[in-house]
Design a protein around this motif. Structure first.
Motif, PDB file in Angstrom:
ATOM      1  N   GLY A   1      31.947  63.162  80.593  1.00  0.00           N
ATOM      2  CA  GLY A   1      30.727  63.079  81.371  1.00  0.00           C
ATOM      3  C   GLY A   1      29.549  63.692  80.651  1.00  0.00           C
ATOM      4  N   TYR A   2      28.360  63.119  80.915  1.00  0.00           N
ATOM      5  CA  TYR A   2      27.116  63.595  80.303  1.00  0.00           C
ATOM      6  C   TYR A   2      26.091  63.826  81.404  1.00  0.00           C
ATOM      7  N   ALA A   3      25.372  64.946  81.328  1.00  0.00           N
ATOM      8  CA  ALA A   3      24.289  65.245  82.260  1.00  0.00           C
ATOM      9  C   ALA A   3      23.045  65.572  81.449  1.00  0.00           C
ATOM     10  N   SER A   4      21.922  64.960  81.812  1.00  0.00           N
ATOM     11  CA  SER A   4      20.714  65.103  81.004  1.00  0.00           C
ATOM     12  C   SER A   4      20.119  66.505  81.073  1.00  0.00           C
ATOM     13  N   ASN A   5      20.557  67.334  82.064  1.00  0.00           N
ATOM     14  CA  ASN A   5      19.887  68.624  82.285  1.00  0.00           C
ATOM     15  C   ASN A   5      20.855  69.802  82.494  1.00  0.00           C
ATOM     16  N   ASP A   6      21.614  70.264  81.571  1.00  0.00           N
ATOM     17  CA  ASP A   6      21.810  69.790  80.207  1.00  0.00           C
ATOM     18  C   ASP A   6      23.244  70.203  79.889  1.00  0.00           C
ATOM     19  N   SER A   7      24.207  69.325  80.164  1.00  0.00           N
ATOM     20  CA  SER A   7      25.600  69.697  79.943  1.00  0.00           C
ATOM     21  C   SER A   7      26.427  68.468  79.651  1.00  0.00           C
ATOM     22  N   GLN A   8      27.595  68.713  79.065  1.00  0.00           N
ATOM     23  CA  GLN A   8      28.592  67.676  78.834  1.00  0.00           C
ATOM     24  C   GLN A   8      29.947  68.252  79.226  1.00  0.00           C
TER      25      GLN A   8
ATOM     26  N   HIS B   1      40.315  71.175  80.473  1.00  0.00           N
ATOM     27  CA  HIS B   1      38.955  70.777  80.841  1.00  0.00           C
ATOM     28  C   HIS B   1      37.968  71.634  80.065  1.00  0.00           C
ATOM     29  N   TYR B   2      36.840  71.032  79.661  1.00  0.00           N
ATOM     30  CA  TYR B   2      35.865  71.742  78.842  1.00  0.00           C
ATOM     31  C   TYR B   2      34.455  71.349  79.275  1.00  0.00           C
ATOM     32  N   VAL B   3      33.595  72.333  79.449  1.00  0.00           N
ATOM     33  CA  VAL B   3      32.188  72.100  79.767  1.00  0.00           C
ATOM     34  C   VAL B   3      31.347  72.891  78.778  1.00  0.00           C
ATOM     35  N   THR B   4      30.362  72.243  78.191  1.00  0.00           N
ATOM     36  CA  THR B   4      29.411  72.945  77.335  1.00  0.00           C
ATOM     37  C   THR B   4      28.023  72.770  77.934  1.00  0.00           C
ATOM     38  N   ARG B   5      27.286  73.871  78.032  1.00  0.00           N
ATOM     39  CA  ARG B   5      25.979  73.860  78.684  1.00  0.00           C
ATOM     40  C   ARG B   5      24.899  74.371  77.737  1.00  0.00           C
ATOM     41  N   GLU B   6      23.706  73.791  77.882  1.00  0.00           N
ATOM     42  CA  GLU B   6      22.501  74.335  77.272  1.00  0.00           C
ATOM     43  C   GLU B   6      21.634  74.897  78.401  1.00  0.00           C
ATOM     44  N   ASN B   7      20.478  75.399  78.065  1.00  0.00           N
ATOM     45  CA  ASN B   7      19.570  75.935  79.080  1.00  0.00           C
ATOM     46  C   ASN B   7      18.907  74.785  79.839  1.00  0.00           C
TER      47      ASN B   7
END
Length: 668
Positions: free
Chosen positions: A169-176, A197-203
């Motif tokens: 999954g991809y989210a524009s604000n702001d994670s995958q 399961h893995y989630v990576t987040r930006e600000n």
């Protein structure tokens, strides 16, 4: 798994969706549960505050507990940071709730700048939410949330012996995010599952386009389960759940990024927030008796390298600092149906034991160890005096032993519950209940260095009180139309409410009885469905006051615990001709002005989401989901999150702005 619809129940590949939260009304049946059942991707969310069969048609690609639970009447989830997931029920927070994961208590009081929960919504099988404490079978002043995770038998389809599921999954604000699940039958009686399961987040950016600070990091979750079923009515299960959250995070993750910059400049603290849970359980599914026993150890740790905070931080804090909360326990709950003197009875009985141990160290030097032991036994009988009228009565004995640097004390209490349900007609049910309450004084939060200068008042009393509620439920089919409604009116009185205050000049904490607290309000919902269209509208109101002065009650951050009235709307339509579900959800929260003098109000907001999910019939196992969260880019702060002002800075923990989500899952 089955896709539940109004009139017929037909197989679907919905259980192959992708870490979402899809809910629809269940088919009407005799002896339907008194609470709403909402089916999501392999997850069933049950809320006692909803009307019978009323579906909340939200479809979310969840990576935070707020995605899953926020629009349930009476429930909110504060926090935007991954280390800050805070469930509240009617304004009461996590330390006043009974929260379990696969039977393991998640009770903790870790740190006022983070939450106490390290949970992954993607792998949840069910979430049973009791809004308010209405039964002696549960602890907690404000209610309970019991989470269960999936196992191999939940995922196997048709006549499969083995399977796998891939998700991205991809989210524009702001994670995958992404996950891989392997599961299958190792023999006729043994099943196994491994999930990663893995989630990576930006600000992320808020609704004004302002980028937050110190939220970028990574979260991983590995769950392994082994099940053994020697017979149809018996199941043994061993599970290991490992959760890891790591990143260079802001010093105060419950505050806005701008507040952190204002208070600590551009400093980030290397942080690890981890949980390891091991559970061994036995489940009985007999004809007249069913229940479960779980033995567990659930350890939650936080580690922060605060060397970067010199010279602002006190010297003992300049280094790698850790805090640990370990809950070890056993709980058993069984239910037996029997007939006595021509009266039908359902008796629920069991016991609960929790040994909570906390410890901390600063710059490698051990600072404190504290513990509590909670022991409870309970029994509750629901007696059908006539087929459409039942009375429920129960007793619970609970002992709370507190071993802390502040003092060693033991508290105990016998509490009771009494309720009645009257099916006035086939479509209308009246209900009323009362439950006395008990809770011992909480340990001081683990990750602060004040246990040696904290003082438990000599005359401290445990919190007691009474939760009362009553209402009416209605559900009926009119040909292809379905209508349901629910109204619950409640009042919770907490006597000798326990709080703590910090003397900044003296550098000490005092734990004492504030006085008596009253919470009252209502939850109402109405649902309507016609063929492939479903809708629900709900309203929740909760007002809290300090009965000694009529004013607000302070939470752990010094702000009022009150939350504004909330309105939730959900619409969805199943377009079978194109194998697609379309939907819309709205949450509207009104201003909350019951705040302390000189403090700003908690401003209201409205947030709207839309979604579409494609489940092509000709590609078995595939699902594609698109959604837009916060469609109109609202700048807002949940009333369960940090807000207010301090030292000239706005602390509001602003939620993410508009967020486009796209995800794909394939199960084979």
């Amino acid at each position: 798994m089955e896709r539940l619809q109004h009139v017929t129940v037909k197989p679907t590949v919905l259980c192959m969706a992708i870490g979402l939260a899809l809910s629809v009304p269940s088919v009407a049946q005799e002896n339907t549960s008194d609470v709403e059942k909402m089916t999501v991707w392999g997850t069933q969310v049950t809320s006692s505050s909803e009307s019978i069969l009323a579906g909340d048609m939200s479809l979310k690609q969840a990576d935070h507990m707020s995605d899953l639970l926020r629009d349930i009447p009476g429930v909110d989830v504060g926090g935007t940071h991954s280390v800050n997931q805070r469930i509240t029920i009617r304004g009461l927070g996590e330390t006043d709730l009974d929260i379990r994961l696969d039977g393991a208590s998640q009770h903790a009081n870790m740190f006022h700048h983070i939450g106490n929960l390290t949970l992954n919504p993607d792998i949840l099988k069910s979430a049973d939410i009791q809004v308010g404490n209405n039964s002696v079978t549960q602890g907690g002043l404000g209610g309970s949330v019991y989470f269960e995770t999936k196992d191999a038998k939940d995922l196997l389809r048709y006549d499969e012996n083995f399977g796998a599921r891939l998700f991205g999954g991809y989210a524009s604000n702001d994670s995958q995010q992404g996950s891989l699940t392997l599961y299958g039958m190792l023999s006729e009686s043994i099943d196994a599952m491994v999930y990663g399961h893995y989630v990576t987040r930006e600000n992320f950016k808020d609704g004004d386009g302002v980028e937050t600070f110190g939220a970028a990091g990574d979260v991983s979750n590995i769950l392994a389960k082994l099940g053994f079923e020697p017979g149809d009515a018996h199941r043994f299960e061993l599970s290991f759940d490992m959760y890891r959250d790591s990143g260079d995070y802001s010093p105060r993750p419950d505050m806005a990024g701008s507040a952190n910059v204002g208070l600590s400049k551009d400093k980030l603290i290397p942080t690890d927030y981890d949980r390891n849970t091991v559970t061994l359980s036995y489940e009985l599914s007999g004809e007249s008796t069913k229940g479960k026993v779980a033995v567990y150890s659930s350890e939650t740790d936080i580690s922060r390298d605060e060397s970067v905070m010199a010279p602002a931080w006190p010297t003992p804090r300049v280094g790698v600092n850790t805090a640990d909360n370990n809950n070890t326990g056993i709980n058993a709950k069984f239910q037996t149906d029997f007939t006595l003197a021509s009266f039908e009875n359902t008796v629920t009985y069991g016991a609960d034991y929790i040994d909570q141990e906390t410890s901390s160290s600063y710059s490698g030097t051990e600072f404190m160890k504290e513990s509590t032991v909670t022991t409870a036994v309970f029994a509750e009988d629901k007696i059908y005096l006539v087929p459409n009228f039942a009375v429920t009565a129960g007793l619970r004995f609970e002992e709370f032993e507190r071993k802390a640097m502040t003092s060693n004390k033991t508290f105990d209490e016998v509490t009771w519950a009494l309720g009645a349900d009257w099916g006035v007609t086939e479509d209308v049910t009246l209900f009323a209940s009362a439950r006395s309450l008990f809770k011992g004084p909480e340990l001081l939060e683990t990750y602060i260095r004040y246990q040696d200068v904290a003082y438990l008042a000599d005359d401290i009393k445990p919190e007691t009180g009474l939760n009362s509620q009553g209402g009416v439920k209605f559900d009926k089919y009119f040909d292809e139309h379905f209508v349901a409604a629910n109204l619950t009116v409640f009042q919770t009185d907490i006597d000798d409410y326990v709080t703590e205050s910090f003397n900044r000049a003296g550098g000490s904490y005092e734990i004492y009885n504030l006085g008596d607290v009253e919470i009252k309000g209502f939850e109402a919902s109405v649902s309507y469905g016609y063929e492939a269209f479903n809708s629900k509208l709900s309203y929740a109101n909760s007002d809290m006051k300090d009965k000694t002065n009529g004013g607000p009650v302070a939470g752990g951050n010094g702000r009022s615990m009150d939350v504004g009235d909330s309105i939730s709307l959900a619409l969805d339509y199943q377009a079978d001709s194109i194998d697609t579900l379309f939907g819309w959800t709205s949450i509207i929260v009104k201003d909350e002005d019951n705040v302390f003098e000189g403090s700003p109000i908690k401003e209201g907001y409205d947030v709207h989401n839309l979604y579409a999910q494609w489940l092509p019939n000709d590609i078995d196992g595939l699902s594609v989901t698109f959604g837009i969260d916060n469609l109109f880019d609202e700048t807002y702060t949940s009333h369960a999150s940090r807000s207010g002002e301090a030292r000239g800075h706005t602390l509001d923990d602003y939620e993410p702005g508009r967020n486009y989500k796209l995800s794909l899952a394939y199960q084979y």
